[in-house]
Design a protein around this motif. Structure first.
Motif, PDB file in Angstrom:
ATOM      1  N   SER A   1     -34.576  85.016  24.190  1.00  0.00           N
ATOM      2  CA  SER A   1     -33.927  84.386  23.065  1.00  0.00           C
ATOM      3  C   SER A   1     -33.677  85.363  21.901  1.00  0.00           C
ATOM      4  O   SER A   1     -32.763  85.306  21.384  1.00  0.00           O
ATOM      5  CB  SER A   1     -34.910  83.381  22.476  1.00  0.00           C
ATOM      6  N   LEU A   2     -34.270  86.598  22.033  1.00  0.00           N
ATOM      7  CA  LEU A   2     -34.005  87.664  21.028  1.00  0.00           C
ATOM      8  C   LEU A   2     -32.446  88.033  21.100  1.00  0.00           C
ATOM      9  O   LEU A   2     -31.815  88.092  20.018  1.00  0.00           O
ATOM     10  CB  LEU A   2     -34.725  88.701  21.524  1.00  0.00           C
TER      11      LEU A   2
ATOM     12  N   ASP B   1     -30.403  85.401  19.345  1.00  0.00           N
ATOM     13  CA  ASP B   1     -30.412  85.696  18.215  1.00  0.00           C
ATOM     14  C   ASP B   1     -29.236  86.631  17.643  1.00  0.00           C
ATOM     15  O   ASP B   1     -28.538  86.790  16.665  1.00  0.00           O
ATOM     16  CB  ASP B   1     -31.925  86.195  17.612  1.00  0.00           C
ATOM     17  N   TYR B   2     -29.298  87.808  18.488  1.00  0.00           N
ATOM     18  CA  TYR B   2     -28.344  88.745  18.178  1.00  0.00           C
ATOM     19  C   TYR B   2     -26.951  88.322  18.018  1.00  0.00           C
ATOM     20  O   TYR B   2     -26.056  88.340  17.236  1.00  0.00           O
ATOM     21  CB  TYR B   2     -28.445  90.080  19.241  1.00  0.00           C
TER      22      TYR B   2
ATOM     23  N   CYS C   1     -25.737  85.271  17.790  1.00  0.00           N
ATOM     24  CA  CYS C   1     -25.738  84.470  16.623  1.00  0.00           C
ATOM     25  C   CYS C   1     -25.411  85.286  15.612  1.00  0.00           C
ATOM     26  O   CYS C   1     -24.457  84.983  14.590  1.00  0.00           O
ATOM     27  CB  CYS C   1     -27.122  83.455  16.366  1.00  0.00           C
ATOM     28  N   PHE C   2     -26.310  86.115  15.394  1.00  0.00           N
ATOM     29  CA  PHE C   2     -26.108  86.921  13.984  1.00  0.00           C
ATOM     30  C   PHE C   2     -24.760  87.792  14.111  1.00  0.00           C
ATOM     31  O   PHE C   2     -24.122  87.600  12.905  1.00  0.00           O
ATOM     32  CB  PHE C   2     -27.116  88.280  14.444  1.00  0.00           C
TER      33      PHE C   2
ATOM     34  N   GLU D   1     -33.217  77.206  29.424  1.00  0.00           N
ATOM     35  CA  GLU D   1     -34.674  76.781  29.235  1.00  0.00           C
ATOM     36  C   GLU D   1     -34.604  75.479  28.544  1.00  0.00           C
ATOM     37  O   GLU D   1     -33.616  75.104  27.979  1.00  0.00           O
ATOM     38  CB  GLU D   1     -35.459  77.864  28.039  1.00  0.00           C
TER      39      GLU D   1
ATOM     40  N   PRO E   1     -35.199  73.324  25.986  1.00  0.00           N
ATOM     41  CA  PRO E   1     -34.475  73.102  24.676  1.00  0.00           C
ATOM     42  C   PRO E   1     -33.106  72.714  24.916  1.00  0.00           C
ATOM     43  O   PRO E   1     -32.297  71.745  24.251  1.00  0.00           O
ATOM     44  CB  PRO E   1     -34.533  73.833  23.552  1.00  0.00           C
TER      45      PRO E   1
ATOM     46  N   GLU F   1     -29.999  72.578  21.182  1.00  0.00           N
ATOM     47  CA  GLU F   1     -30.885  73.274  20.095  1.00  0.00           C
ATOM     48  C   GLU F   1     -30.327  74.636  19.709  1.00  0.00           C
ATOM     49  O   GLU F   1     -30.017  75.057  18.382  1.00  0.00           O
ATOM     50  CB  GLU F   1     -32.197  73.484  20.747  1.00  0.00           C
TER      51      GLU F   1
ATOM     52  N   TYR G   1     -29.369  75.594  15.981  1.00  0.00           N
ATOM     53  CA  TYR G   1     -29.982  76.694  15.397  1.00  0.00           C
ATOM     54  C   TYR G   1     -28.823  77.796  14.874  1.00  0.00           C
ATOM     55  O   TYR G   1     -29.016  78.102  13.671  1.00  0.00           O
ATOM     56  CB  TYR G   1     -30.909  77.636  16.181  1.00  0.00           C
TER      57      TYR G   1
ATOM     58  N   TYR H   1     -27.321  76.128  11.648  1.00  0.00           N
ATOM     59  CA  TYR H   1     -28.058  76.332  10.487  1.00  0.00           C
ATOM     60  C   TYR H   1     -28.038  77.536   9.900  1.00  0.00           C
ATOM     61  O   TYR H   1     -27.998  77.815   8.696  1.00  0.00           O
ATOM     62  CB  TYR H   1     -29.519  75.802  10.781  1.00  0.00           C
ATOM     63  N   ASN H   2     -28.404  78.452  10.807  1.00  0.00           N
ATOM     64  CA  ASN H   2     -28.371  79.934  10.306  1.00  0.00           C
ATOM     65  C   ASN H   2     -27.312  80.363   9.763  1.00  0.00           C
ATOM     66  O   ASN H   2     -27.044  81.301   8.760  1.00  0.00           O
ATOM     67  CB  ASN H   2     -28.888  80.984  11.443  1.00  0.00           C
TER      68      ASN H   2
ATOM     69  N   ILE I   1     -25.008  78.618   8.106  1.00  0.00           N
ATOM     70  CA  ILE I   1     -24.785  78.038   6.802  1.00  0.00           C
ATOM     71  C   ILE I   1     -25.988  78.918   5.822  1.00  0.00           C
ATOM     72  O   ILE I   1     -25.704  78.977   4.636  1.00  0.00           O
ATOM     73  CB  ILE I   1     -24.835  76.579   6.604  1.00  0.00           C
ATOM     74  N   ASP I   2     -27.028  78.878   6.529  1.00  0.00           N
ATOM     75  CA  ASP I   2     -28.114  79.379   5.466  1.00  0.00           C
ATOM     76  C   ASP I   2     -27.815  80.829   5.038  1.00  0.00           C
ATOM     77  O   ASP I   2     -28.092  81.311   4.204  1.00  0.00           O
ATOM     78  CB  ASP I   2     -29.573  79.456   6.330  1.00  0.00           C
TER      79      ASP I   2
ATOM     80  N   ARG J   1     -35.611  86.941  11.712  1.00  0.00           N
ATOM     81  CA  ARG J   1     -34.821  85.857  11.972  1.00  0.00           C
ATOM     82  C   ARG J   1     -35.509  84.993  13.140  1.00  0.00           C
ATOM     83  O   ARG J   1     -35.465  83.539  13.052  1.00  0.00           O
ATOM     84  CB  ARG J   1     -33.310  85.930  12.374  1.00  0.00           C
TER      85      ARG J   1
ATOM     86  N   ARG K   1     -42.983  83.436  23.439  1.00  0.00           N
ATOM     87  CA  ARG K   1     -42.216  84.422  22.779  1.00  0.00           C
ATOM     88  C   ARG K   1     -43.125  85.060  21.832  1.00  0.00           C
ATOM     89  O   ARG K   1     -44.296  84.387  21.348  1.00  0.00           O
ATOM     90  CB  ARG K   1     -41.351  83.858  21.784  1.00  0.00           C
TER      91      ARG K   1
END
Lengths: 1376, 112
Positions: free
Chosen positions: A543-544, A547-548, A550-551, A580, A582, A586, A590, A593-594, A596-597, B7, B47
């Motif tokens: 998931s890392l 994250d990238y 998304c980033f 996985e 979720p 999800e 996320y 959310y991220n 907008i955040d 993050r 994780r």
């Protein structure tokens, strides 16, 4: 000064005792004796001679927060808080480790410089830290640091006084710095600073350190001429002096001389002698002297022995260290001193001795995990100790289990210090020990090179990694290697070239992630779409990685929205990325959310439309997000003020209903009628009934609520009962409360009341002697698991204490028992306090003690031990005291017992016994207990007791001296005793304490109040605060804040006291209590407490200021009758109430239309008007106002007219100001009155040429914004414009707020009169106040000046008058 | 790297229902893989995040461990303390996460 020294030389020649050295002759000589004899040995705080190890704690906790309630300027407040911060950091360091790390001192120094004007306390604090507290620095470096601080702070405006020079001297001594004392004195003279005793003492020590007896004698002679006492410190210095001059014989003789002078050699003197022997390597004499010391019942502390050790090792005799080490007691409290010595030895490159001492340190090895010795290893690393030695030390530390992972720790230090070679060697050692070396060990090294873009360095580290078999991983490449290169490509090339790229796969992965971070979306997209992924499936799923992605999407959305749809969809649909549980919902949630955040609110607002499109697009793509995340998004959008987007975001959620509850609030009368209608219609009424009962309860209408309950009993619900029960408790109605409670239980036995309601029940039941019922309620509380808060426990205490004061032993006992055994409150001294009180009140000490002991056995607490002990001591009950003490020391340890006894002896005035107790070896400061006692002394104004406490704790280990003196000063301040406060200033110097700013401020305040000169620079913000205090008083009670009050009352107290009849701060009623009482929020409590005070304290009265404040408070709360009574009482006692208080009262009476009482007041203060600054106009204005309020307008006007037109006016016409009356009448919109007043004013002007009233009226109209009325009045009565003096005063007062009508004013004023001087005054006043002047004003002013033939000091607005008039008009229209 | 990892941590913290443990006082010698290895004895670690400070090359001693089930998390929490590389660490359920995250949202400004 130097000249004075020279001239005193003849004195030295005078004495004649041939065999003794010069200095000694002086000391044996006649007149010196009595001084020396009368002087007690100085504190042992600072060993003058060797001066190596940390003296007693210079620093103290400064955790206490400043109570700055006043608005003081920002920067000064910052300086004050900054000082506390600095002090706290340095002190913490000293406490924990016995030293200050250089970095910390540097940081505090830099911060101090940056924070602007450093206070003189800052300077003192920093200077004091430059001596033995820096064992990690070489002696020269320390002095250099001190000089740097000295010069820099002086440049920044720090003002030095004698304490700073003394501190610098101390630093010189501790650092064995060679300097010329004559020059030093000259420097002080130049700065116009008088040296004091401490200065001379230290100069003698500095001569002695170099073995210069001649020089020391000079100063000594000078001290003698000045009649300064010679202390033990001077003798100790002379011992060192003779020894360093090579004359051991005379060094030894000093002790004899001392005795002859009447001073018994103390530990300091012996220590100087011991050090002298040690420097000569004379172990035999050291041993002999140590034995002698033991025999003479003196006590050398470990700290002293450490000094001897240092002297031996530094002089090259490390072989004797172990013999001294045997004598060290190794108490835990000396560990900081030991650490200090160890570091000092390492600094002096004597690491082996240092280790020897480290190994002797008493470290508890019970749990086996607490590590010790890190500081030693770290300092060795800093001092570049060879790696072989280091690894050897590590082994030893590990063997004796002092440190569990010394090698790793040392490695950590090496990495922090970026010592690559040392780190490499240590890692090898770690590996040899069988521990793994991990990739991230190398990161700190890489970071160092990365910052400098040092490619060569990076390559070296990578090679070391290879060598040690630790290949770099992805994180290493991305985080620490790639950023060092210009591009990833060049990184790859250079690394390959240097043979650092053994695993190309890892690097490729790193490359991808790196590209992602840089927002290279094309790369990522092509990578994600390509089927030949260079990554294992595992790492994609990680998931890392998600994250990238998304980033980077976030980045992307900022520029091109197109690609982000694609990637969002890819994320959502492509199974590879979301396998996985979720699932995709999800992940995308996320992501959103991220997204907008991560945007700022302005960004979101700007991109609102774009985001909306995006949401719709996602909706079309059938993307869904979970509801909880959407709620988060909603919160975000809400906080960004774009609620319009929320509904768009909610589209993405599966529709779900929001429950919306409407609560309707109705008034009780409405509820009542509604209830009746419902009842008549035979509909359910429960809900309405409940609301009605609640409403009645909130109106405190118990009678009606109970009636209602009786009427509709069958329809009562739980909530209604609860409110009713509470109401009955509030009204002290135990019967009804209990029966209601029973009904409540019948209704629903499982229902639970609020905690506070239960407590209320218990209180009312206990009060009415229904003990069993009260206990039953407590039991129910337990059974139903009612939540217990701190306030609940406090309420329990009050219930118990109330019963105790009523003397109800059984009630207290049983309730307490129930509360504690049920576990409703944890047993504590507070809750058990009343148990003892009840017996103490009856003077039954034996039972009180038994109960206390019983408490301790049952609950492990000892309530009111101090009070019991004091009473026992007073009554001389030795057996009981013995019993109490045995018990305390057995239960709570000897230390607690000693403190208890110490305080009890102090309290009862048995100071000799107290001294014996506090001198018990091993006792150390317990700051909370000491503070507790200080507070007690201050509250009870026990000056002597507190002074004794401060005196007796001087040598107490770890005692916060500054805090002790602060407390003492607080008490002096209260009593206005500047003489004693001045003595404190000298004691602070001698004890070598850095006073906190608050201490200095307090001291300065006391001295100033006593009209004394303040001998030091007062920390700055004091002035501001004082100013604001004064101004807050001037502006009367509207803005009276607590400090203002406190100050006022303090002043008043002192005033009274000087008259010798203050009983204001007698016993239990200290200032703070009274301030609390009178503060506007609790005047009801005031009556209560005052009644207690009056019955308990003979002749208790409030003084003038307190009474005045009370009046103001009462007026504000509309207790006019009480205020009148207070005023009367005050006047009956010959007090002078303040003008403000009387004015307030009169004004309040006027608003009520109470003419009679105004007259009463007028009679009461008759004759006092001038002394309290009360104008007659106050009465005239307010009487008229009161009459108008009573609809007697004509009477009021007639009175005023008569006064103005009478031949002997009460008040001269120009002071006959009716502005207050006019303003009130206008404000209150008393139209008929306004009209009649207007007529009166005009009549006075037209018929009697009295223009003051009409002008005042005109101005009040303008002030109230009635410009049209004002204009009409002006037209009717043109003479107003000629009253320039009145108008100008008004302008100047109101210039700030009247900007709008200024131009209009200006015209009326100046065009009619052409009064250039007034115009100028006005203009200057306005510009000085920075009032914004409009162009019309400027134009007019310029016009006026030009007409008068003067130059215009600004650029004249170019357009015509009409233009600006028009402009202003438009402006006004737009704004309205 | 550090930013992203943080993050990730945020994401974990925000989800109150996930079995996440917050770990303090991690010794400098341990990184996420050591943590993962250690906590594997209590269950499957999904994780594990230990953010590093890019400015120093060290981590700050804090980390998050996400288990695959609540039960496994409880297993880990039952033990009073955990020792990794000889250092005692504190472990507790990240129950305050929601509050902390909402009252003080950590914000990242993407690098330009």
């Amino acid at each position: 000064m130097a000249a004075l020294l020279r001239s005193s030389c003849w004195l030295l020649r005078a004495g004649a005792a041939p065999r003794l050295p010069l200095s000694l002759r002086l000391l044996t000589g006649g007149p010196g004796r009595p001084h020396a004899a009368s002087y007690l040995p100085a504190a042992r705080a600072g060993p003058v001679a060797g001066g190596l190890l940390s003296p007693a704690r210079l620093y103290v906790i400064a955790a206490e927060k400043k109570d700055i309630q006043e608005e003081s300027t920002f920067s000064s407040r910052r300086i004050a808080s900054h000082f506390d911060w600095a002090l706290m950091r340095l002190d913490n360091s000293v406490r924990r480790t016995g030293r200050i790390p250089k970095m910390l001192l540097q940081k505090v120094f830099d911060d101090t410089c940056r924070s602007g004007g450093p206070g003189s306390s800052h300077a003192l604090l920093l200077l004091r830290s430059c001596g033995s507290l820096l064992p990690e620095l070489k002696l020269e470096e320390r002095t250099e640091f001190a000089h740097r601080i000295w010069d820099k702070l002086q440049k920044l405006g720090a003002v030095y006084d004698v304490s700073h020079y003394n501190a610098l001297l101390k630093v010189y001594l501790q650092n064995e710095y060679k300097f010329s004392p004559t020059d030093f004195l000259a420097k002080m003279e130049e700065a116009n600073i008088q040296p004091n005793r401490v200065t001379y003492q230290r100069l003698i020590a500095s001569y002695c350190n170099t073995g210069d007896i001649e020089g020391a004698s000079k100063i000594l002679g000078f001290m003698k001429t000045k009649d300064l006492p010679v202390t033990e410190a001077v003798f100790s210095a002379l011992v060192t002096g003779h020894a360093r001059a090579g004359d051991m014989q005379n060094a030894e003789n000093i002790l004899t001389v001392m005795r002859e002078a009447g001073i018994e050699p103390g530990p300091d003197t012996y220590l100087a002698l011991l050090n002298a022997y040690a420097e000569k390597g004379d172990i035999d004499h050291v041993k002999q002297t140590l034995e002698k010391v033991e025999k003479s019942e003196l006590h050398l502390m470990d700290r002293d022995l450490f000094q001897i050790i240092f002297s031996f090792s530094k002089a090259g005799y490390p072989q004797y260290v172990s013999e001294i080490l045997e004598k060290v007691t190794c108490e835990r409290r000396y560990i900081p001193d030991a650490m200090n010595l160890i570091l000092l030895l390492v600094t002096e490159k004597l690491e082996d001795v240092a280790l020897q001492i480290l190994l002797a340190c008493p470290i508890s090895k019970e749990d086996g995990i607490s590590d010790f010795g890190g500081f030693f290893l770290r300092h060795c690393v800093t001092m570049n100790t060879p790696v072989e030695k280091l690894t050897d030390y590590c082994k030893k530390l590990k063997e004796i289990q002092m440190h569990s992972f010394p090698l790793q720790f040392t490695l950590h230090c090496a990495l922090l210090a970026k010592k690559t070679d040392l780190a490499k060697a240590l890692m090898k050692a770690v590996k040899e020990e069988g521990f793994p070396i991990r990739t991230h060990y190398f990161w700190p090294l890489l970071v160092g090179h990365q910052k400098e873009k040092n490619v060569q360095g990076i390559i070296e580290v990578l090679k070391v990694m290879q060598e040690l078999g630790v290949p770099p991983d992805q994180e290493t490449y991305i985080g620490y290697v790639i950023p060092c290169f210009n591009s990833i490509k060049s990184a790859r090339a250079i690394l390959q070239e240097n043979g650092c790229l053994s695993n190309s796969d890892t690097f490729s992965q790193a490359e991808l992630r790196s590209e992602a971070v840089n927002g290279n979306l094309d790369f990522v997209l092509s990578f994600l779409e390509s089927n030949t992924l260079p990554l294992s499936l595992q790492s994609i799923r990680s998931s890392l990685l998600l994250d990238y992605i998304c980033f980077c999407l976030l980045l992307l959305l900022q520029c091109t929205i197109f690609l982000s749809y694609q990637i969002t969809e890819l994320l959502y649909k492509d199974g590879r990325y979301c396998q996985e549980p979720p699932g995709p919902t999800e992940a995308v949630g996320y992501f959103l959310y991220n997204l907008i955040d991560s945007m700022s609110d302005s960004e979101v607002q700007a991109k609102e439309e774009r985001l909306r499109q995006y949401f719709h697009q996602l909706k079309e793509m059938n993307v869904k997000i979970p509801e909880n995340i959407c709620r988060g998004i909603r919160n975000l959008l809400d906080s960004y003020h774009v609620p319009e987007l929320i509904k768009d975001a909610y589209m993405l959620v599966d529709s779900e209903n929001l429950d919306s509850q409407k609560t309707v609030q109705l008034r009780s009368s409405e509820l009542e009628s509604r209830l009746e209608t419902l009842k008549a219609e035979d509909k359910p009424i429960r809900d309405v009934l409940k609301h009605l009962i609640l409403a009645l309860c909130s109106q405190e209408n118990m009678q009606k609520a109970l009636e209602l309950k009786a009427k509709y009993e069958s329809d009562m619900v739980i909530g209604g009962y609860a409110a009713l029960i509470n109401l009955c408790c509030r009204h002290d109605n135990a019967e009804d409360a209990l029966s209601l409670k029973e009904e409540f239980d019948r209704l629903d036995s499982s229902a639970v009341l609020d905690t506070s309601k239960y407590v209320g029940l218990v209180r009312v039941l206990a009060k009415h002697g229904r003990l069993q019922d009260a206990i039953n309620i407590l039991k129910e509380m337990k059974k139903k698991d009612v939540p217990i808060k701190d306030s609940t426990v406090l309420s329990f205490f009050h219930i118990l204490n109330g019963a105790a004061l009523r003397g109800e032993i059984e009630t207290v006992k049983q309730l307490h028992e129930a509360i504690v055994t049920l576990g409703l409150a944890k047993p504590s001294t507070n809750i058990s306090f009343p148990l003892i009180t009840v017996y103490l009140e009856k003077d039954d000490l034996s039972t009180a003690l038994d109960v206390a002991i019983d408490c301790c056995e049952k609950y492990k607490i000892l309530p009111r031990m101090h009070d019991i002990l004091c009473k026992l001591i007073e009554k001389g009950e030795t057996d009981l005291i013995q019993k109490a003490m045995d018990f305390v020391s057995q239960e709570q340890g000897e230390m607690v017992m000693l403190y208890d006894l110490f305080f009890a002896f102090l309290q009862t005035g048995n100071y000799k016994e107290a001294k014996k107790i506090i001198e018990t070896p091993g006792i150390r400061a317990r700051s909370t207990r000491l503070q507790w006692f200080c507070d007690k002394c201050i509250a009870n104004n026990q000056v002597e007791t507190l002074e004794k406490l401060v005196e007796l704790t001087q040598k107490l280990f770890e005692c916060d001296r500054d805090q002790m003196y602060y407390n003492l000063l607080k008490l002096y301040k209260m009593n206005g005793d500047w003489q004693r406060a001045d003595a404190v200033w000298n004691k602070i110097q001698e004890e070598n304490i850095v006073p906190r700013e608050k201490t200095l401020r307090l001291l300065a305040e006391i001295l100033r109040d006593g009209n004394q000169e303040v001998p030091f620079e007062v920390p700055e913000w004091y002035e501001d605060e004082k100013h604001s205090l004064n101004s807050s008083l001037d502006s009367s009670s509207d803005s009276t804040t607590e400090p203002g009050l406190q100050k006022d009352i303090l002043n008043a107290c002192q005033l009274k006291q000087s008259k010798g009849k203050s009983i204001f701060c007698s016993n239990i009623f200290n200032i703070r209590t009274v301030v609390f009482i009178i503060s506007p929020w609790c005047s009801t409590i005031y009556y209560h407490i005052r009644s207690i005070a009056e019955t308990h304290i003979k002749g208790f009265t409030l003084n003038d200021a307190a009474n005045s404040l009370l009046i103001i408070t009462q007026v504000r709360r509309d207790y006019l009758k009480e205020a009148l009574t207070t005023l009367k009482t005050a006047l009956d006692q010959q007090q002078t109430p303040s003008g403000t208080a009387v004015t307030r009262l009169i004004q309040a009476l006027a608003m009520k239309g109470d003419v009679e009482n105004i007259e009463v007041v007028q009679k009461m203060v008759n004759g006092l008007e001038d002394s309290i600054g009360l104008s007659k106009m106050v009465f005239i204005n307010n009487t008229a106002l009161a009459q108008i309020k009573n609809n007697n307008i004509d009477v009021a006007i007639e009175n005023i007219e008569n006064m103005l037109t009478s031949e002997n006016p009460v008040i001269e016409l120009q002071y006959f100001g009716l502005a207050y009356l006019f303003r009130k009448v206008i404000e209150e919109q008393l139209e008929p009155a306004v009209e009649k007043i207007s007529i009166m004013a005009e009549r006075l002007a037209n018929q009697f040429a009295i223009y003051k009233p009409v002008t005042d009226f005109f101005l009040q109209l303008v002030d109230a914004g009635k410009v049209d009325d004002a204009r009409a009045l002006l037209q009717r009565c043109g003479a107003i414009a000629e009253q320039t003096s009145i108008l100008l005063v008004f302008f100047l007062r109101n210039a700030g707020k009247q900007g709008k009508v200024l131009s209009y004013w200006f015209r009326t004023l100046f065009e009619n009169t052409k009064d250039v001087t007034s115009a100028k005054a006005l203009y200057e006043h306005l510009t000085a106040k920075n009032t914004k002047l409009d162009d019309l004003f400027l134009k007019r002013y310029a016009f006026l000046l030009k007409n008068a033939g003067e130059s215009v000091p600004f650029t004249e607005p170019p357009e015509s008058f009409e233009f600006y008039v028009q402009q202003l008009k438009e402006l006004r229209e737009n704004s309205s | 790297m550090a930013a992203s990892a943080a993050r990730g941590a945020m994401a974990l913290r925000r989800n109150i229902d996930r079995p996440v443990a917050f770990v303090r006082k991690i010794p400098w010698t341990a990184a996420s893989s050591q943590l993962k290895e250690y906590f594997a004895q209590f269950g499957h670690v999904k994780r594990c995040i230990v953010p590093f400070d890019k400015g120093t090359g060290f981590h700050r001693g804090l980390g998050w461990v996400q288990f695959s089930s609540e039960e496994e998390l409880q297993n880990a929490l039952q033990q009073e303390y955990h020792i990794i590389d000889g250092v005692k660490e504190s472990l507790f359920r990240d129950a305050n996460g929601r509050k902390a995250a909402q009252s003080q949202p950590v914000r990242f400004t993407p690098p330009k």
